[in-house]
Scaffold this motif. Structure first.
Motif, PDB file in Angstrom:
ATOM      1  N   ALA A  81       0.831  -1.208   0.000  1.00 41.68           N
ATOM      2  CA  ALA A  81       0.000   0.000   0.000  1.00 41.68           C
ATOM      3  C   ALA A  81       0.864   1.256   0.000  1.00 41.68           C
ATOM      4  O   ALA A  81       0.630   2.192  -0.780  1.00 41.68           O
ATOM      5  N   CYS A  82       1.890   1.270   0.857  1.00 43.52           N
ATOM      6  CA  CYS A  82       2.789   2.431   0.910  1.00 43.52           C
ATOM      7  C   CYS A  82       3.589   2.566  -0.385  1.00 43.52           C
ATOM      8  O   CYS A  82       3.836   3.671  -0.866  1.00 43.52           O
ATOM      9  N   GLN A  83       3.968   1.456  -0.968  1.00 40.34           N
ATOM     10  CA  GLN A  83       4.743   1.501  -2.207  1.00 40.34           C
ATOM     11  C   GLN A  83       3.916   2.088  -3.345  1.00 40.34           C
ATOM     12  O   GLN A  83       4.395   2.924  -4.113  1.00 40.34           O
ATOM     13  N   ARG A  84       2.643   1.654  -3.445  1.00 39.24           N
ATOM     14  CA  ARG A  84       1.770   2.195  -4.491  1.00 39.24           C
ATOM     15  C   ARG A  84       1.501   3.676  -4.267  1.00 39.24           C
ATOM     16  O   ARG A  84       1.483   4.468  -5.212  1.00 39.24           O
ATOM     17  N   GLN A  85       1.318   4.048  -3.021  1.00 40.73           N
ATOM     18  CA  GLN A  85       1.016   5.437  -2.690  1.00 40.73           C
ATOM     19  C   GLN A  85       2.185   6.363  -3.040  1.00 40.73           C
ATOM     20  O   GLN A  85       1.995   7.510  -3.444  1.00 40.73           O
ATOM     21  N   HIS A  86       3.399   5.836  -2.927  1.00 44.14           N
ATOM     22  CA  HIS A  86       4.599   6.658  -3.139  1.00 44.14           C
ATOM     23  C   HIS A  86       5.150   6.536  -4.566  1.00 44.14           C
ATOM     24  O   HIS A  86       6.124   7.195  -4.920  1.00 44.14           O
ATOM     25  N   TRP A  87       4.535   5.693  -5.399  1.00 41.67           N
ATOM     26  CA  TRP A  87       5.102   5.374  -6.696  1.00 41.67           C
ATOM     27  C   TRP A  87       5.295   6.589  -7.588  1.00 41.67           C
ATOM     28  O   TRP A  87       6.332   6.734  -8.246  1.00 41.67           O
ATOM     29  N   LYS A  88       4.363   7.492  -7.632  1.00 40.45           N
ATOM     30  CA  LYS A  88       4.453   8.647  -8.522  1.00 40.45           C
ATOM     31  C   LYS A  88       5.698   9.472  -8.211  1.00 40.45           C
ATOM     32  O   LYS A  88       6.405   9.927  -9.126  1.00 40.45           O
ATOM     33  N   ALA A  89       5.988   9.659  -6.935  1.00 39.36           N
ATOM     34  CA  ALA A  89       7.164  10.438  -6.544  1.00 39.36           C
ATOM     35  C   ALA A  89       8.455   9.634  -6.737  1.00 39.36           C
ATOM     36  O   ALA A  89       9.504  10.181  -7.077  1.00 39.36           O
ATOM     37  N   HIS A  90       8.333   8.323  -6.552  1.00 41.97           N
ATOM     38  CA  HIS A  90       9.524   7.471  -6.608  1.00 41.97           C
ATOM     39  C   HIS A  90       9.915   7.082  -8.035  1.00 41.97           C
ATOM     40  O   HIS A  90      11.084   6.783  -8.316  1.00 41.97           O
ATOM     41  N   LYS A  91       8.956   7.121  -8.951  1.00 41.82           N
ATOM     42  CA  LYS A  91       9.156   6.606 -10.305  1.00 41.82           C
ATOM     43  C   LYS A  91      10.383   7.169 -11.017  1.00 41.82           C
ATOM     44  O   LYS A  91      11.184   6.395 -11.592  1.00 41.82           O
ATOM     45  N   PRO A  92      10.620   8.501 -11.048  1.00 41.59           N
ATOM     46  CA  PRO A  92      11.784   9.026 -11.787  1.00 41.59           C
ATOM     47  C   PRO A  92      13.118   8.465 -11.296  1.00 41.59           C
ATOM     48  O   PRO A  92      13.951   8.043 -12.093  1.00 41.59           O
TER      49      PRO A  92
END
Length: 651
Positions: A81-92
């Motif tokens: 859940a935390c990984q999906r929530q943070h994905w947009k910021a973490h993606k680059p």
């Protein structure tokens, strides 16, 4: 960690009152002062070992049970859940890491494919470029009560049992000697060591020294003589006579003769012995006495080698610059004359040392390392007495392969030669005592280690089953052919009856490939942000100001960049670079790979059905340190901040 168990991670004195690091608990200190002074160097380690914090800013939960992002290995989450929530910021940043891995694969394939057939070595490694290690380390393995209890090792009484070590790409004898000298008090067992190298020159020298130890084991001065012959450019008459007597004797022995003469302590296959004979013969035929016709004049050859390669002279200048001031005069004396012997009546030494000669390739030449037959054919071209020249790379010195911390603790002296000569001689004395006690058996082989299973089967037939090893040390062969190739070749040779059996792989060149190369500016910037608040009373400060800070502040000091660069590695966390290099290397050597998607680090840790001891989970290695600390050794040992050692065991 390269500190003995039970000793302080800063001063290395035995710990009476344990003061651990508040964050990771792995680092142990003798008091608050040492813990404070070590905080700068320990911080990068601590960042890896302490409980992780969830990368999702809305969570930030801290726990030792967090799971990493399998794509980049650089962020941690408490759940999906935390990984999906943070994905947009973490993606680059995640994509940038995986891009680095993919960009490393192509150049790695080229390097490994080329090195599968050739090795860019200019000369025999009579002197090594890495510290001597204890390849067995019984106290950290079979003698460790936790291991005996949890892994149920087959060793009923570890101090009385038999052990076997394979040293592939063994180089000179330093690792074997240090291993034997490090055997615990009360050891009553036996140790069988197989020394394998593809270079007949190196093995010829090793056998010569082994023969001296066994033949003259009752001579109280033999250890000092062997040390002098090992390293000194010039020799006194008694040592030169010892050397030539041994060379003549070896030329007259068959493999069976040597086996019987040494009581089985030294075993050499006849083919291996045949490959070494031309080297001994050539050394014996060289004119080594000063003033005689055809005198080889190694001192002059050594000077010419230095002048021919200006970068070698620059390397010596930088090395000298980093030495403790009280050691510089003795280094200058050694550097000028090349003599590794305590002063003897002030008289010049009359003989040159022929065992410091051999082939010396010009820049860019390479040697084949295919089958054993190819190796021997390739080297035979250089086995002509007239072609033998001084062949020691200028940066390779006795001081670079014996741990300065152990040396100065054994016998400190302002003369580097006196100090190191005393330590090495004592290591040899302990080794000779173990040989006399019947505890040592050594087999010498000349073959490509990738084919060593086949070589052993051909050489020993049905008895080859006895060649199963508790430790397999592979030097930095993985740098040249890839980790998976090394593990595949070595796994069948592991002793499956001993749960402490381990394969050790080293990495010295990993940061020269791909996007990790030439990132010194990033290291300087990140390190100096932390070092700006450096404790003025810290033991590191002299080294810091002499070597690192001038490089950052003065553009004209760029020639010194690697001296400061390696020093600053102690204070910069480059763990993610190394992890992703291993992932890229796995992909580069995976012949069945159908995609360019980088493997997970979990997959890498299970290469060839073995299990990698996870160096990110505390002080995981049990045989050798994951890396050596540079700062505590000044520049004496020439250790680099990027060298790594990994341990693989049966899953």
């Amino acid at each position: 960690m390269d500190v003995q168990l039970g000793c302080c991670w800063r001063c290395e004195n035995p710990i009476k009152r344990n003061v651990p690091c508040d964050f990771c608990g792995e680092a142990k200190y003798c008091g608050e002062i040492c813990r404070f002074r070590d905080q700068w160097r320990h911080t990068p380690q601590c960042a890896e070992w302490k409980p992780k914090r969830c990368s999702n800013p809305k969570c930030c939960k801290e726990s030792a049970q967090l799971k990493e992002c399998s794509a980049c290995c650089d962020t941690w989450y408490c759940g999906e859940a935390c990984q999906r929530q943070h994905w947009k910021a973490h993606k680059p940043s995640c994509h940038e890491r995986t891009k680095e891995i993919r960009e490393t694969v192509a150049p790695l394939k080229v390097v490994l494919r080329y090195n599968s057939y050739y090795v860019n070595l200019r000369c025999p490694y009579y002197i090594g470029n890495a510290l001597a290690i204890d390849m067995l380390n019984l106290p950290g393995n079979e003698l460790c009560s936790e291991d005996v209890k949890s892994e149920k090792t087959s060793k009923q009484d570890p101090l009385k049992d038999s052990y076997s070590i394979l040293s592939a790409g063994c180089g000179n004898l330093r690792n074997w000697i240090h291993t034997v000298a490090s055997l615990p008090n009360g050891f009553k067992g036996t140790l069988h060591t197989v020394l394998d190298d593809y270079d007949p020159y190196v093995q010829a020298r090793n056998v010569l020294q082994l023969y001296m130890m066994i033949k003259y084991c009752d001579d109280p001065n033999i250890a000092e003589g062997i040390t002098t012959i090992w390293y000194s450019l010039h020799l006194p008459e008694k040592d030169y006579k010892l050397l030539t007597d041994c060379l003549r004797a070896l030329l007259g022995y068959s493999a069976d003769d040597l086996d019987k003469l040494t009581g089985g302590a030294l075993h050499i296959a006849q083919g291996t012995l045949t490959a070494m004979r031309p080297v001994w013969k050539a050394w014996l035929e060289l004119e080594c006495r000063k003033g005689y016709p055809n005198y080889i004049d190694l001192h002059e050859q050594r000077k010419r080698l230095l002048y021919q390669y200006q970068e070698l002279e620059e390397g010596q200048r930088l090395y000298r610059k980093g030495l403790p001031s009280e050691l510089i005069p003795s280094f200058d004396e050694y550097d000028q004359h090349g003599n590794f012997i305590p002063p003897v009546n002030g008289r010049p030494l009359p003989y040159d040392n022929p065992t410091l000669t051999g082939y010396l390739f010009t820049e860019g030449e390479s040697r084949g390392v295919g089958t054993t037959e190819t190796i021997l054919e390739d080297n035979v071209r250089f086995m002509v007495a007239g072609k033998y020249v001084y062949c020691i790379e200028y940066q390779l010195m006795p001081f670079s392969e014996w741990d300065y911390l152990k040396v100065k603790k054994h016998h400190y002296n302002k003369s580097m030669v006196v100090m190191f000569h005393s330590f090495i001689s004592d290591q040899i004395k302990q080794t000779i005592a173990s040989i006399k006690a019947g505890a040592q058996r050594v087999s010498v082989m000349i073959c490509n280690c990738v084919h060593i299973s086949r070589y052993i089967n051909e050489e020993y037939g049905e008895s080859s089953e006895s060649y199963r090893f508790d430790r397999i040390f592979t030097s930095n062969i993985a740098d040249f052919i890839g980790t998976q190739v090394v593990l595949k070749a070595m796994k069948p040779l592991l002793n499956r009856q001993n749960k402490c059996s381990t394969i050790i792989t080293q990495y010295w060149n990993w940061y020269f490939v791909g996007p990790y190369y030439n990132r010194d500016d990033e290291i300087f910037t990140a390190s100096n942000k932390r070092l700006a608040a450096f404790d003025i009373h810290s033991d590191d400060i002299e080294m810091l100001y002499r070597l690192a800070i001038p490089l950052v502040r003065k553009e004209e000091c760029r020639k010194d960049i690697y001296r400061g660069y390696y020093f600053l590695q102690e204070y910069f966390n480059n763990m993610i670079w190394f992890i992703n290099y291993l992932r890229a290397e796995y992909l580069a050597t995976d012949e069945g790979a159908q995609s360019t998607k980088p493997p997970t680090f979990q997959k890498v840790k299970q290469s060839e059905g073995l299990q990698l001891r996870d160096f990110r989970r505390g002080n995981a290695n049990k045989v050798v340190p994951f890396r050596y600390r540079r700062s505590v050794r000044a520049s004496v040992n020439q250790t680099r901040g990027m060298d790594r050692m990994l341990e693989w065991h049966l899953a």
